[in-house]
Design a protein around this motif. Structure first.
Motif, PDB file in Angstrom:
ATOM      1  N   SER A 386       0.822  -1.205   0.000  1.00  0.00           N
ATOM      2  CA  SER A 386       0.000   0.000   0.000  1.00  0.00           C
ATOM      3  C   SER A 386       0.857   1.256   0.000  1.00  0.00           C
ATOM      4  CB  SER A 386      -0.929  -0.003   1.218  1.00  0.00           C
ATOM      5  OG  SER A 386      -1.685   1.188   1.277  1.00  0.00           O
ATOM      6  N   GLU A 387       1.928   1.248   0.781  1.00  0.00           N
ATOM      7  CA  GLU A 387       2.800   2.430   0.815  1.00  0.00           C
ATOM      8  C   GLU A 387       3.446   2.671  -0.543  1.00  0.00           C
ATOM      9  OE1 GLU A 387       6.412   4.469   3.419  1.00  0.00           O
ATOM     10  OE2 GLU A 387       5.586   2.545   4.029  1.00  0.00           O
ATOM     11  N   ALA A 388       3.854   1.594  -1.205  1.00  0.00           N
ATOM     12  CA  ALA A 388       4.402   1.740  -2.556  1.00  0.00           C
ATOM     13  C   ALA A 388       3.339   2.298  -3.502  1.00  0.00           C
ATOM     14  CB  ALA A 388       4.907   0.390  -3.063  1.00  0.00           C
ATOM     15  N   LEU A 389       2.091   1.851  -3.321  1.00  0.00           N
ATOM     16  CA  LEU A 389       1.005   2.296  -4.188  1.00  0.00           C
ATOM     17  C   LEU A 389       0.674   3.765  -3.959  1.00  0.00           C
ATOM     18  CD1 LEU A 389      -1.100   1.537  -6.334  1.00  0.00           C
ATOM     19  CD2 LEU A 389      -2.629   0.842  -4.477  1.00  0.00           C
ATOM     20  N   TRP A 390       0.520   4.164  -2.689  1.00  0.00           N
ATOM     21  CA  TRP A 390       0.157   5.572  -2.464  1.00  0.00           C
ATOM     22  C   TRP A 390       1.303   6.506  -2.870  1.00  0.00           C
ATOM     23  CZ3 TRP A 390       0.235   3.830   3.167  1.00  0.00           C
ATOM     24  CH2 TRP A 390       1.291   4.374   3.893  1.00  0.00           C
ATOM     25  N   THR A 391       2.542   6.025  -2.777  1.00  0.00           N
ATOM     26  CA  THR A 391       3.679   6.831  -3.242  1.00  0.00           C
ATOM     27  C   THR A 391       3.608   7.025  -4.754  1.00  0.00           C
ATOM     28  OG1 THR A 391       5.044   6.011  -1.418  1.00  0.00           O
ATOM     29  CG2 THR A 391       6.201   6.982  -3.297  1.00  0.00           C
ATOM     30  N   ALA A 392       3.233   5.967  -5.465  1.00  0.00           N
ATOM     31  CA  ALA A 392       3.071   6.078  -6.920  1.00  0.00           C
ATOM     32  C   ALA A 392       1.971   7.060  -7.278  1.00  0.00           C
ATOM     33  CB  ALA A 392       2.766   4.704  -7.517  1.00  0.00           C
ATOM     34  N   VAL A 393       0.863   7.000  -6.542  1.00  0.00           N
ATOM     35  CA  VAL A 393      -0.242   7.938  -6.780  1.00  0.00           C
ATOM     36  C   VAL A 393       0.239   9.369  -6.585  1.00  0.00           C
ATOM     37  CG1 VAL A 393      -2.480   8.716  -5.941  1.00  0.00           C
ATOM     38  CG2 VAL A 393      -2.057   6.268  -6.234  1.00  0.00           C
ATOM     39  N   GLN A 394       0.971   9.602  -5.500  1.00  0.00           N
ATOM     40  CA  GLN A 394       1.521  10.932  -5.240  1.00  0.00           C
ATOM     41  C   GLN A 394       2.431  11.391  -6.382  1.00  0.00           C
ATOM     42  OE1 GLN A 394       1.778  13.103  -1.934  1.00  0.00           O
ATOM     43  NE2 GLN A 394      -0.302  12.408  -2.307  1.00  0.00           N
ATOM     44  N   ASN A 395       3.340  10.514  -6.790  1.00  0.00           N
ATOM     45  CA  ASN A 395       4.315  10.898  -7.816  1.00  0.00           C
ATOM     46  C   ASN A 395       3.657  11.156  -9.165  1.00  0.00           C
ATOM     47  OD1 ASN A 395       6.412  10.745  -5.999  1.00  0.00           O
ATOM     48  ND2 ASN A 395       6.988   8.654  -6.550  1.00  0.00           N
ATOM     49  N   ALA A 396       2.619  10.408  -9.467  1.00  0.00           N
ATOM     50  CA  ALA A 396       1.936  10.604 -10.745  1.00  0.00           C
ATOM     51  C   ALA A 396       1.072  11.860 -10.723  1.00  0.00           C
ATOM     52  CB  ALA A 396       1.088   9.382 -11.082  1.00  0.00           C
ATOM     53  N   LEU A 397       0.311  12.038  -9.643  1.00  0.00           N
ATOM     54  CA  LEU A 397      -0.583  13.196  -9.590  1.00  0.00           C
ATOM     55  C   LEU A 397       0.196  14.509  -9.548  1.00  0.00           C
ATOM     56  CD1 LEU A 397      -3.472  12.100  -7.175  1.00  0.00           C
ATOM     57  CD2 LEU A 397      -3.333  11.888  -9.661  1.00  0.00           C
ATOM     58  N   SER A 398       1.359  14.493  -8.906  1.00  0.00           N
ATOM     59  CA  SER A 398       2.154  15.725  -8.798  1.00  0.00           C
ATOM     60  C   SER A 398       3.011  15.977 -10.034  1.00  0.00           C
ATOM     61  CB  SER A 398       3.056  15.661  -7.561  1.00  0.00           C
ATOM     62  OG  SER A 398       3.958  14.576  -7.661  1.00  0.00           O
ATOM     63  N   GLY A 399       3.051  15.015 -10.966  1.00  0.00           N
ATOM     64  CA  GLY A 399       3.799  15.188 -12.198  1.00  0.00           C
ATOM     65  C   GLY A 399       5.257  14.810 -12.101  1.00  0.00           C
ATOM     66  N   VAL A 400       5.681  14.238 -10.984  1.00  0.00           N
ATOM     67  CA  VAL A 400       7.072  13.805 -10.837  1.00  0.00           C
ATOM     68  C   VAL A 400       7.375  12.666 -11.807  1.00  0.00           C
ATOM     69  CG1 VAL A 400       8.719  12.713  -9.241  1.00  0.00           C
ATOM     70  CG2 VAL A 400       7.221  14.549  -8.427  1.00  0.00           C
ATOM     71  N   ASP A 401       6.424  11.744 -11.957  1.00  0.00           N
ATOM     72  CA  ASP A 401       6.586  10.608 -12.865  1.00  0.00           C
ATOM     73  C   ASP A 401       5.315  10.440 -13.692  1.00  0.00           C
ATOM     74  OD1 ASP A 401       9.151   9.584 -12.072  1.00  0.00           O
ATOM     75  OD2 ASP A 401       8.226   8.753 -10.270  1.00  0.00           O
ATOM     76  N   THR A 402       5.431   9.750 -14.820  1.00  0.00           N
ATOM     77  CA  THR A 402       4.227   9.309 -15.525  1.00  0.00           C
ATOM     78  C   THR A 402       3.580   8.206 -14.691  1.00  0.00           C
ATOM     79  OG1 THR A 402       5.352   7.549 -16.744  1.00  0.00           O
ATOM     80  CG2 THR A 402       5.328   9.752 -17.757  1.00  0.00           C
ATOM     81  N   PRO A 403       2.297   7.958 -14.877  1.00  0.00           N
ATOM     82  CA  PRO A 403       1.684   6.841 -14.157  1.00  0.00           C
ATOM     83  C   PRO A 403       2.434   5.524 -14.353  1.00  0.00           C
ATOM     84  CG  PRO A 403      -0.031   8.219 -15.050  1.00  0.00           C
ATOM     85  CD  PRO A 403       1.272   8.761 -15.592  1.00  0.00           C
ATOM     86  N   ALA A 404       2.859   5.242 -15.571  1.00  0.00           N
ATOM     87  CA  ALA A 404       3.555   3.975 -15.837  1.00  0.00           C
ATOM     88  C   ALA A 404       4.880   3.907 -15.083  1.00  0.00           C
ATOM     89  CB  ALA A 404       3.789   3.805 -17.334  1.00  0.00           C
ATOM     90  N   ASP A 405       5.651   4.999 -15.107  1.00  0.00           N
ATOM     91  CA  ASP A 405       6.943   5.007 -14.407  1.00  0.00           C
ATOM     92  C   ASP A 405       6.742   4.938 -12.900  1.00  0.00           C
ATOM     93  OD1 ASP A 405       8.311   5.109 -16.782  1.00  0.00           O
ATOM     94  OD2 ASP A 405       8.727   7.266 -16.700  1.00  0.00           O
ATOM     95  N   ALA A 406       5.758   5.671 -12.408  1.00  0.00           N
ATOM     96  CA  ALA A 406       5.502   5.677 -10.959  1.00  0.00           C
ATOM     97  C   ALA A 406       5.153   4.279 -10.467  1.00  0.00           C
ATOM     98  CB  ALA A 406       4.376   6.655 -10.627  1.00  0.00           C
ATOM     99  N   LEU A 407       4.328   3.570 -11.242  1.00  0.00           N
ATOM    100  CA  LEU A 407       3.904   2.231 -10.831  1.00  0.00           C
ATOM    101  C   LEU A 407       5.006   1.200 -11.032  1.00  0.00           C
ATOM    102  CD1 LEU A 407       0.237   2.401 -12.104  1.00  0.00           C
ATOM    103  CD2 LEU A 407       0.957   2.109  -9.720  1.00  0.00           C
ATOM    104  N   SER A 408       5.866   1.408 -12.017  1.00  0.00           N
ATOM    105  CA  SER A 408       7.010   0.520 -12.198  1.00  0.00           C
ATOM    106  C   SER A 408       7.933   0.593 -10.985  1.00  0.00           C
ATOM    107  CB  SER A 408       7.768   0.899 -13.470  1.00  0.00           C
ATOM    108  OG  SER A 408       8.890   0.056 -13.643  1.00  0.00           O
ATOM    109  N   LYS A 409       8.197   1.819 -10.510  1.00  0.00           N
ATOM    110  CA  LYS A 409       9.004   1.991  -9.297  1.00  0.00           C
ATOM    111  C   LYS A 409       8.293   1.385  -8.091  1.00  0.00           C
ATOM    112  CE  LYS A 409      11.156   6.309 -10.915  1.00  0.00           C
ATOM    113  NZ  LYS A 409      11.224   7.778 -10.711  1.00  0.00           N
ATOM    114  N   ALA A 410       6.967   1.562  -8.035  1.00  0.00           N
ATOM    115  CA  ALA A 410       6.199   1.036  -6.905  1.00  0.00           C
ATOM    116  C   ALA A 410       6.292  -0.493  -6.830  1.00  0.00           C
ATOM    117  CB  ALA A 410       4.734   1.461  -7.006  1.00  0.00           C
ATOM    118  N   GLN A 411       6.204  -1.139  -7.993  1.00  0.00           N
ATOM    119  CA  GLN A 411       6.290  -2.601  -8.014  1.00  0.00           C
ATOM    120  C   GLN A 411       7.668  -3.061  -7.548  1.00  0.00           C
ATOM    121  OE1 GLN A 411       4.087  -4.816  -8.185  1.00  0.00           O
ATOM    122  NE2 GLN A 411       5.328  -6.665  -8.398  1.00  0.00           N
ATOM    123  N   ALA A 412       8.698  -2.388  -7.989  1.00  0.00           N
ATOM    124  CA  ALA A 412      10.050  -2.745  -7.545  1.00  0.00           C
ATOM    125  C   ALA A 412      10.194  -2.551  -6.038  1.00  0.00           C
ATOM    126  CB  ALA A 412      11.089  -1.899  -8.295  1.00  0.00           C
TER     127      ALA A 412
END
Length: 419
Positions: A386-412
């Motif tokens: 969950s923490e990896a997931l909410w971090t991805a949501v944060q990074n994507a919504l704020s424009g730090v990463d694309t959704p795909a990149d944010a979730l790729s990092k989250a999975q790792a």
């Protein structure tokens, strides 16, 4: 996981790494003497409801269960994340309270450290509890705690805004129809949808209906389905259908925004039923839609009542009485009404609640069909995922990463944290 013989003096390891990052946590006024009253006159109780102050219906309900057991309850409230960390810290220091009400996904984390008593040790009967709700408290075949009720999410709407935009609520059956409705609403000069994308468990809780509704799985955070769900949220921000505030919104903040009357939709839960009825405009509900139609699985919310291990085991008898007061069919209905509304976790309690309030039928049905966050054998892995997931949501919504990149990092990150 094999558990050594549990005892209050055993070193607690699992989950304690999280404490280091919250070293600045304000000290709890009752933590220092949480187990000090050997006479049994005062029992300590922690819960995650700081919005319910002393003198509120909830605070009075807690005190009533203490009075029924012949003791005074000293209650302290923390926000949800702080409560989990404080509970782990108190166990390490030997100052655990007698009773904790804890968000259900965190129960397995605390149980895994050996700091909780089992329902068997307390002499509690859990046979009537709905299996999908009780499951969050089961670790290695042992049950830790009892749900005091459950809630889930739906999509509230402002009927006046929809009428003005020419949108029919029952036309919203999938993601495309919802996005089209948001376009009409904003074209008519209103605001579209608000939700909680905050970087805490609340953010994951609100994202999961879209994640699951796309067909995604929590063991595979960077699947195409998961990416679609995050692209949906990000697309709404980019198109002006959702405000930038969603990045930091808690569920309470979402509701405050909805009550302004400016928004067409707000993702929120059972606990806002009364507030919605008292809003200055007509409200309604539509089920959260899955990507291709139908109802998205929404996560089960709600707290468990748990009893930490105490050095003085003679305290458990009164603790059991307090827990039973909260979890009898009558007690569950009273708690449900106090919270307006927690759906009771038993069929008998649900039926009794519906006799009093038939309008809650959609919510009862939703809870009966909701999905536990720690289900699918995720257990203590869930908070890390969950923490990896909410971090991805944060990074994507704020424009730090694309959704795909944010979730790729989250999975790792999730794989590394759970391996």
């Amino acid at each position: 996981m094999h558990h050594p013989k549990r005892g209050i003096t055993r070193p607690l390891t699992a989950g304690l790494a999280t404490i280091a990052v919250v070293g600045g946590l304000a000290a709890c006024s009752t933590a220092d003497d949480a187990g000090a009253d050997e006479a049994g006159g005062t029992y300590t109780w922690w819960d995650p409801y700081p919005q319910h102050e002393d003198g509120s219906d909830w605070a009075n309900r807690v005190q009533a269960c203490g009075e029924e057991a012949g003791v005074t309850i000293e209650r302290t409230a923390y926000d949800t994340t702080a409560l989990t960390n404080q509970a782990l810290l108190a166990a390490q220091e030997g100052t655990s309270p007698d009773v904790i009400l804890l968000d259900n996904p965190a129960v397995s984390t605390l149980a895994d450290t050996g700091m909780l008593t089992t329902t068997g040790e307390l002499g509690l009967d859990t046979s009537a509890i709905d299996e999908n709700l009780l499951a969050a408290g089961v670790v290695d075949g042992e049950t830790y705690g009892i749900p005091i009720g459950a809630n889930t999410l739906s999509l509230y709407y402002n009927a006046e805004v929809l009428d003005d935009a020419g949108v029919e609520a029952d036309s919203i059956t999938d993601w495309d129809s919802l996005t089209a409705a948001l376009g009409k609403v904003t074209d008519a000069g209103h605001k579209g949808i608000t939700f909680a994308g905050i970087g805490t468990e609340e953010g994951s809780f609100q994202f999961l209906p879209w994640f699951w509704g796309a067909g995604a799985d929590l063991r595979d955070l960077d699947s195409p389905e998961a990416v679609e769900a995050l692209e949906l949220w990000k697309g709404w921000l980019d198109d002006g259908y959702a405000p930038d505030s969603v990045i930091n919104n808690s569920q309470n903040t979402v509701w405050e925004e909805f009550l302004t009357g400016d928004f067409a939709f707000a993702e929120n839960g059972t606990w806002q039923v009364n507030s919605a009825a008292e809003a200055g405009f007509e409200t309604g509900l539509v089920q959260l839609p899955a990507r291709d139609g139908g109802v998205a699985p929404a996560p089960t919310g709600g707290e468990f009542i748990i009893a930490p291990v105490q050095e003085d085991t003679a305290r458990y008898d009164v603790t059991r009485q307090i827990v039973e007061c909260m979890t009898t069919p009558e007690g569950l209905v009273e708690t449900a009404n106090t919270f307006a509304y927690y759906i009771p976790p038993t069929a008998e309690g649900q039926d009794a609640l519906l006799e009093e309030n038939p309008d809650l039928e959609p919510w009862v049905e939703a809870v009966r069909n909701a999905k536990g966050r720690t289900s699918d054998d995720l257990g203590t892995d869930y908070p890390k995922i969950s923490e990896a997931l909410w971090t991805a949501v944060q990074n994507a919504l704020s424009g730090v990463d694309t959704p795909a990149d944010a979730l790729s990092k989250a999975q790792a990150d999730a794989e590394a944290a759970t391996s």
